[in-house]
Design an enzyme around this catalytic site. Sequence first.
Site, PDB file in Angstrom:
ATOM      1  N   ASN A   7       0.890  -1.287   0.013  1.00  0.00           N
ATOM      2  CA  ASN A   7       0.050  -0.089   0.001  1.00  0.00           C
ATOM      3  C   ASN A   7       0.909   1.045   0.080  1.00  0.00           C
ATOM      4  O   ASN A   7       1.417   1.613   1.174  1.00  0.00           O
ATOM      5  CB  ASN A   7      -0.839  -0.172   1.168  1.00  0.00           C
ATOM      6  CG  ASN A   7      -1.669   1.327   1.280  1.00  0.00           C
ATOM      7  OD1 ASN A   7      -1.850   1.895   0.368  1.00  0.00           O
ATOM      8  ND2 ASN A   7      -2.580   1.077   2.413  1.00  0.00           N
ATOM      9  N   ARG A  85      -2.805  -1.968  -3.373  1.00  0.00           N
ATOM     10  CA  ARG A  85      -3.820  -1.167  -2.858  1.00  0.00           C
ATOM     11  C   ARG A  85      -3.860   0.072  -3.900  1.00  0.00           C
ATOM     12  O   ARG A  85      -2.775   0.586  -3.984  1.00  0.00           O
ATOM     13  CB  ARG A  85      -4.201  -0.622  -1.622  1.00  0.00           C
ATOM     14  CG  ARG A  85      -5.226   0.066  -1.298  1.00  0.00           C
ATOM     15  CD  ARG A  85      -5.292   0.494   0.154  1.00  0.00           C
ATOM     16  NE  ARG A  85      -6.427   1.648   0.213  1.00  0.00           N
ATOM     17  CZ  ARG A  85      -6.390   2.406   1.249  1.00  0.00           C
ATOM     18  NH1 ARG A  85      -5.562   2.767   1.997  1.00  0.00           N
ATOM     19  NH2 ARG A  85      -7.470   3.137   1.348  1.00  0.00           N
ATOM     20  N   HIS A 174     -12.788   2.674   0.507  1.00  0.00           N
ATOM     21  CA  HIS A 174     -12.777   1.791   1.437  1.00  0.00           C
ATOM     22  C   HIS A 174     -13.468   0.481   0.994  1.00  0.00           C
ATOM     23  O   HIS A 174     -14.141  -0.170   1.843  1.00  0.00           O
ATOM     24  CB  HIS A 174     -13.508   2.282   2.793  1.00  0.00           C
ATOM     25  CG  HIS A 174     -12.827   3.373   3.483  1.00  0.00           C
ATOM     26  ND1 HIS A 174     -13.291   4.264   4.267  1.00  0.00           N
ATOM     27  CD2 HIS A 174     -11.478   3.518   3.686  1.00  0.00           C
ATOM     28  CE1 HIS A 174     -12.475   5.092   4.769  1.00  0.00           C
ATOM     29  NE2 HIS A 174     -11.231   4.518   4.569  1.00  0.00           N
ATOM     30  N   ARG A 235     -10.610  15.384   7.864  1.00  0.00           N
ATOM     31  CA  ARG A 235     -11.703  15.706   7.029  1.00  0.00           C
ATOM     32  C   ARG A 235     -12.822  16.031   7.400  1.00  0.00           C
ATOM     33  O   ARG A 235     -13.344  15.441   8.358  1.00  0.00           O
ATOM     34  CB  ARG A 235     -11.592  14.521   5.755  1.00  0.00           C
ATOM     35  CG  ARG A 235     -10.364  14.189   5.022  1.00  0.00           C
ATOM     36  CD  ARG A 235     -10.776  13.384   4.014  1.00  0.00           C
ATOM     37  NE  ARG A 235      -9.510  12.387   3.697  1.00  0.00           N
ATOM     38  CZ  ARG A 235      -9.618  11.152   3.751  1.00  0.00           C
ATOM     39  NH1 ARG A 235     -10.735  10.379   3.725  1.00  0.00           N
ATOM     40  NH2 ARG A 235      -8.409  10.519   3.258  1.00  0.00           N
ATOM     41  N   GLU A 379      -7.870  -5.618   5.236  1.00  0.00           N
ATOM     42  CA  GLU A 379      -8.134  -5.246   3.807  1.00  0.00           C
ATOM     43  C   GLU A 379      -6.773  -6.039   3.491  1.00  0.00           C
ATOM     44  O   GLU A 379      -6.721  -6.458   2.447  1.00  0.00           O
ATOM     45  CB  GLU A 379      -7.692  -3.696   3.971  1.00  0.00           C
ATOM     46  CG  GLU A 379      -8.917  -2.998   4.364  1.00  0.00           C
ATOM     47  CD  GLU A 379      -9.058  -1.464   4.547  1.00  0.00           C
ATOM     48  OE1 GLU A 379      -8.556  -1.105   5.655  1.00  0.00           O
ATOM     49  OE2 GLU A 379      -9.293  -0.788   3.553  1.00  0.00           O
TER      50      GLU A 379
END
Length: 394
Positions: A7, A85, A174, A235, A379
């Site tokens: 990733n 990813r 996601h 965020r 993940e």
Amino acid sequence: MNILVLNCGSSSAKFAVLDPQTGLEHLTGIAQRIGSPEASLDWNHGGTKHSKPLHGADHGQALREAVALLRALGLEESLGGVGHRVVHGGSLFSASTLITPEVVAQVQACIPLGPLHNPPNLLGIALAGELLPHLPQVAVFDTAFHQTMPPRAYLYPVPLEWLEQHAVRRYGFHGTSHRYVSAKAQEMLNLAANEGCILTAHLGNGCSATAVKNGQSVDTTMGLTPLEGLVMGTRSGSVDPALIGHMTRATGLSADAVLDLLNKKSGLLGLSGLSNDMRALEQAADQGHQRAQIALEVFCYVLARQLAGLVVGLGRLDALVFTGGIGENSVLIRQKVLHLLGFLGLELDDQANAQAVRGRAGRITHSLRPQALVVPTKEELMIAADTALLVQAS
Ligand code: ADP
């Protein structure tokens, strides 16, 4: 066969060597603060943590070190592929795919949609191809799972030409996590892969929630970019877009600068003025820090409001799943959100809620339909499993 999962982000590269069948992790690690004097390679092997300074290493040097490490640990021979990813696949990818020059070109074509993420993802793909040229590589997209959303969920009410000319629509992110935890919830509820009305709330530094109907994403809270939707660590989530014009006029900042503040200085951090870290905020709120208390209230209220909105896409609710660092560990946030959503028939089981922490999965409501579940996300395992499947099929 093991898989190397990579990733690769703008200033860090996470990696793991794991067995996709058993989920056994032989090595996990991260190259952090890439490009800075404090750059380091940190890894966990056999339950022991190690760290090595990388002194201003760039991505290439950092990944070279990571590959040298897995070689030194005798893991290279066991590798059957590399799974990456990749954040933005636009409308081009609805599933994971073997990486070919055409796929690389398509991921490049998605750079305008994911300008912060796709370039480092592509760099990771190029470097892995250079360092481990004999291994097939697979791209696993954050957006792919949400490609099943119907137009009523993915269209913004803006001139439709923007979709055709500029790819303006909601994509969602996601996806790998939402796919994994919704499938686990189906298992836990004894449902088949094409059954069930499930809400998944992935609450980490980034947060998003998804409505999964009969195994498919039918709506989600993130949009064109990961900025839309829930309140997150730094965020803002959804705000009135006119706020950007207002703030540029009021402060003289450029629109890009205001957008940057919405991405990096808002959310829990902006509201609390203290931290983007939920653990720190819970502690501060408990000690009477008012802005931390407000941040938690807004976080939970917005989350509950958006989860309730997603039920519209499901028509019925069988289960609400909590995952991600906050979802898997914060007894307080789950309690507050379930109280707000009590009208849906979710009855919190305080004892079960207190026990479902640190990787423990389970139901945290007395109610069975609907029920709330905690499911730790995996993940890396999903990326490894997709990679192994595609490598074997090829
Ligand atoms: P990322 O999105 O970067 O993968 P994680 O999924 O690890 O992040 O989630 C990080 C968040 O989880 C942080 O806000 C952290 O404070 C929160 N978190 C981790 N453990 C706990 C805990 N025990 N209680 C409350 N929040 C927690």
